[in-house]
Design a protein around this motif. Structure first.
Motif, mmCIF file in Angstrom:
data_model
loop_
_atom_site.group_PDB
_atom_site.id
_atom_site.type_symbol
_atom_site.label_atom_id
_atom_site.label_comp_id
_atom_site.label_asym_id
_atom_site.label_seq_id
_atom_site.Cartn_x
_atom_site.Cartn_y
_atom_site.Cartn_z
ATOM 1 N N ALA A 85 0.822 -1.204 0.000
ATOM 2 C CA ALA A 85 0.000 0.000 0.000
ATOM 3 C C ALA A 85 0.858 1.256 0.000
ATOM 4 C CB ALA A 85 -0.926 0.003 1.206
ATOM 5 N N GLY A 86 2.145 1.118 0.046
ATOM 6 C CA GLY A 86 3.043 2.272 0.090
ATOM 7 C C GLY A 86 4.436 1.881 -0.337
ATOM 8 N N LEU A 120 5.895 3.884 -3.770
ATOM 9 C CA LEU A 120 5.084 3.787 -4.981
ATOM 10 C C LEU A 120 3.629 4.167 -4.721
ATOM 11 C CD1 LEU A 120 6.575 0.439 -6.284
ATOM 12 C CD2 LEU A 120 7.137 2.754 -7.030
ATOM 13 N N SER A 121 3.362 4.819 -3.598
ATOM 14 C CA SER A 121 1.982 5.145 -3.221
ATOM 15 C C SER A 121 1.340 6.167 -4.157
ATOM 16 C CB SER A 121 1.928 5.643 -1.780
ATOM 17 O OG SER A 121 2.696 6.820 -1.642
ATOM 18 N N LYS A 142 6.169 -9.055 -10.515
ATOM 19 C CA LYS A 142 4.898 -8.341 -10.461
ATOM 20 C C LYS A 142 4.539 -8.042 -9.011
ATOM 21 C CE LYS A 142 3.071 -10.447 -14.586
ATOM 22 N NZ LYS A 142 2.203 -11.469 -15.112
ATOM 23 N N PHE A 143 3.834 -6.924 -8.814
ATOM 24 C CA PHE A 143 3.334 -6.624 -7.482
ATOM 25 C C PHE A 143 1.942 -6.023 -7.606
ATOM 26 C CE2 PHE A 143 5.344 -2.657 -8.710
ATOM 27 C CZ PHE A 143 4.495 -1.686 -8.230
ATOM 28 N N ILE A 144 1.200 -6.119 -6.517
ATOM 29 C CA ILE A 144 -0.138 -5.563 -6.449
ATOM 30 C C ILE A 144 -0.093 -4.365 -5.517
ATOM 31 C CG2 ILE A 144 -2.524 -5.972 -5.747
ATOM 32 C CD1 ILE A 144 -1.982 -8.968 -6.299
ATOM 33 N N LEU A 145 -0.581 -3.228 -6.000
ATOM 34 C CA LEU A 145 -0.653 -2.021 -5.193
ATOM 35 C C LEU A 145 -2.090 -1.798 -4.767
ATOM 36 C CD1 LEU A 145 0.807 0.476 -4.057
ATOM 37 C CD2 LEU A 145 0.273 1.624 -6.200
ATOM 38 N N THR A 146 -2.287 -1.713 -3.460
ATOM 39 C CA THR A 146 -3.616 -1.438 -2.904
ATOM 40 C C THR A 146 -3.583 -0.063 -2.252
ATOM 41 O OG1 THR A 146 -3.072 -2.448 -0.774
ATOM 42 C CG2 THR A 146 -4.029 -3.880 -2.460
#
Length: 147
Positions: A85-86, A120-121, A142-146
């Motif tokens: 998330a950040g 990366l927020s 790969k990554f998931i941003l929430t």
């Protein structure tokens, strides 16, 4: 050059300009009926192969080995957390590096110099491809941003 066959799978051709090119079956691609081979325009070593029933497979290409699988889970273990998330942190020893982030459409959304991590927020929530280059070594995952 790659050769797709309907029944026998994927082959890699060497000496393609000779009268008798050599075709070698790629055992690392164990599926029949590959349809097309695509190359990443931003990284010619990245190769995608489409096939009936196997979907899309990603691998690496080199003249000496043809195509080999990229293990996404092993490649992605160089950073944490995921999902995030950040800030994202890198497991490697602190060294200067360049991070590039692309969205799933392949568009470049961020480039930054890093040492141990990156914030990366500012990106919208989604799935992204992250590549870091340090001392001539490249890691991708790969990554998931929430939010």
């Amino acid at each position: 050059m790659y050769v797709c066959t309907l029944r026998d799978g994927l082959f890699y051709a060497t000496a393609i300009n000779s009268a008798n090119p050599v075709l070698e079956k790629l055992s690392c691609y164990p599926f029949r009926a590959p349809q097309r081979v695509f190359f990443n325009p931003y990284n010619p070593g990245d190769v995608w192969v489409t096939s009936y029933g196997n979907g899309l497979r990603r691998g690496t290409s080199s003249p000496s080995i043809g195509i080999s699988d990229k293990e996404e889970t092993a490649a992605a273990s160089f950073f944490y957390p995921n999902p995030l998330a950040g800030p994202i942190n890198f497991n490697d020893p602190p060294e200067p590096g360049v991070v590039t982030v692309r969205n799933m459409a392949g568009n470049l959304v961020a480039v930054m110099n890093v040492m141990v991590g990156a914030d990366l927020s500012f990106l919208p929530p989604g799935i992204y491809q992250l590549t870091i280059e340090r001392n001539g070594k490249r890691n991708s995952g790969k990554f998931i941003l929430t939010k």
